[in-house]
Enzyme design. Sequence first.
Site, PDB file in Angstrom:
ATOM      1  N   GLU A  21      58.018  80.539 103.159  1.00 44.52           N
ATOM      2  CA  GLU A  21      57.554  81.892 102.852  1.00 44.52           C
ATOM      3  C   GLU A  21      56.031  81.898 102.724  1.00 44.52           C
ATOM      4  O   GLU A  21      55.354  82.798 103.236  1.00 44.52           O
ATOM      5  CB  GLU A  21      58.197  82.404 101.559  1.00 44.52           C
ATOM      6  CG  GLU A  21      59.619  82.882 101.716  1.00 44.52           C
ATOM      7  CD  GLU A  21      59.736  84.089 102.635  1.00 44.52           C
ATOM      8  OE1 GLU A  21      58.861  84.991 102.564  1.00 44.52           O
ATOM      9  OE2 GLU A  21      60.680  84.131 103.439  1.00 44.52           O
ATOM     10  N   CYS A  70      63.529  84.426 100.368  1.00 48.03           N
ATOM     11  CA  CYS A  70      62.861  85.506 101.102  1.00 48.03           C
ATOM     12  C   CYS A  70      62.893  86.826 100.341  1.00 48.03           C
ATOM     13  O   CYS A  70      61.840  87.367  99.986  1.00 48.03           O
ATOM     14  CB  CYS A  70      63.468  85.659 102.490  1.00 48.03           C
ATOM     15  SG  CYS A  70      62.769  87.044 103.433  1.00 48.03           S
ATOM     16  N   TYR A 101      59.639  88.533  98.006  1.00 51.79           N
ATOM     17  CA  TYR A 101      59.168  89.873  98.368  1.00 51.79           C
ATOM     18  C   TYR A 101      59.331  90.843  97.203  1.00 51.79           C
ATOM     19  O   TYR A 101      58.457  91.682  96.942  1.00 51.79           O
ATOM     20  CB  TYR A 101      59.922  90.386  99.595  1.00 51.79           C
ATOM     21  CG  TYR A 101      59.309  89.965 100.905  1.00 51.79           C
ATOM     22  CD1 TYR A 101      58.676  90.891 101.733  1.00 51.79           C
ATOM     23  CD2 TYR A 101      59.349  88.638 101.337  1.00 51.79           C
ATOM     24  CE1 TYR A 101      58.105  90.517 102.939  1.00 51.79           C
ATOM     25  CE2 TYR A 101      58.790  88.250 102.536  1.00 51.79           C
ATOM     26  CZ  TYR A 101      58.171  89.192 103.329  1.00 51.79           C
ATOM     27  OH  TYR A 101      57.598  88.805 104.523  1.00 51.79           O
TER      28      TYR A 101
END
Length: 227
Positions: free
Chosen positions: A204, A135, A139
């Site tokens: 994701e 995660c 990002y």
Amino acid sequence: MIFCEEVRTETDLYFEGSFNHPFVKGIVDGSLPIEKFKYYMMQDAYYLKHYTKILAIAASKAETNDDIVFFLDSCSYINESELVLHRTVFKELGVTEDEINNFEPAPSTYNYVSHMYNAVHNGGVEEAFAAILPCPWIYQEIGEKYKDSKPGVKLYQEWIDIYSSPELKEKIDFQKAMMNRFAIEHPLKIYLLKSHFKKSCYYEWKFWEMSWTLENWKKEVEYYEYV
């Protein structure tokens, strides 16, 4: 190759899929419909609430004081910073109390969170970390890739600024070194660690797709009923 180099190569499909997903591209160029961003933020708030709990459980399984401190500090940071940000953004997006009280996680959100709970409850701290690392890593790479973008939408610009910060890059580098250490300490679990990591990378990507399509519990059933 060390663990993180290997698993990054093996999951490049999901990283690239995230970079090029129309939801992410819509944030970057400012074209994303605001209702889709609102949907995403509400799902993300649910995800982060459980992410903090998973970090706390991981802390209880950590074997060194440094690892315990890392997980507890990460838990506190997300709870105090990112969730507060979400509540602020909720106001800007006009999220009502009724919407919050009647919120239901979408299938992909529910499945992603369940996957992480499975890793932390049924495995050691190394398995939990393999499931939660994708995660922030994905990002951070999105932020780095699009750091010079100017979407012209305040909320989207703030989103890009958060994930393109040098501070986040430093944190991810630290976490990758930590994951490499766990892999060295548990050589018989390499396949399992990669499996947890890959599943999270897939989820994701699904998070973007879910938000783009406004996924709910009826859509797929309705599609297959009439197809």
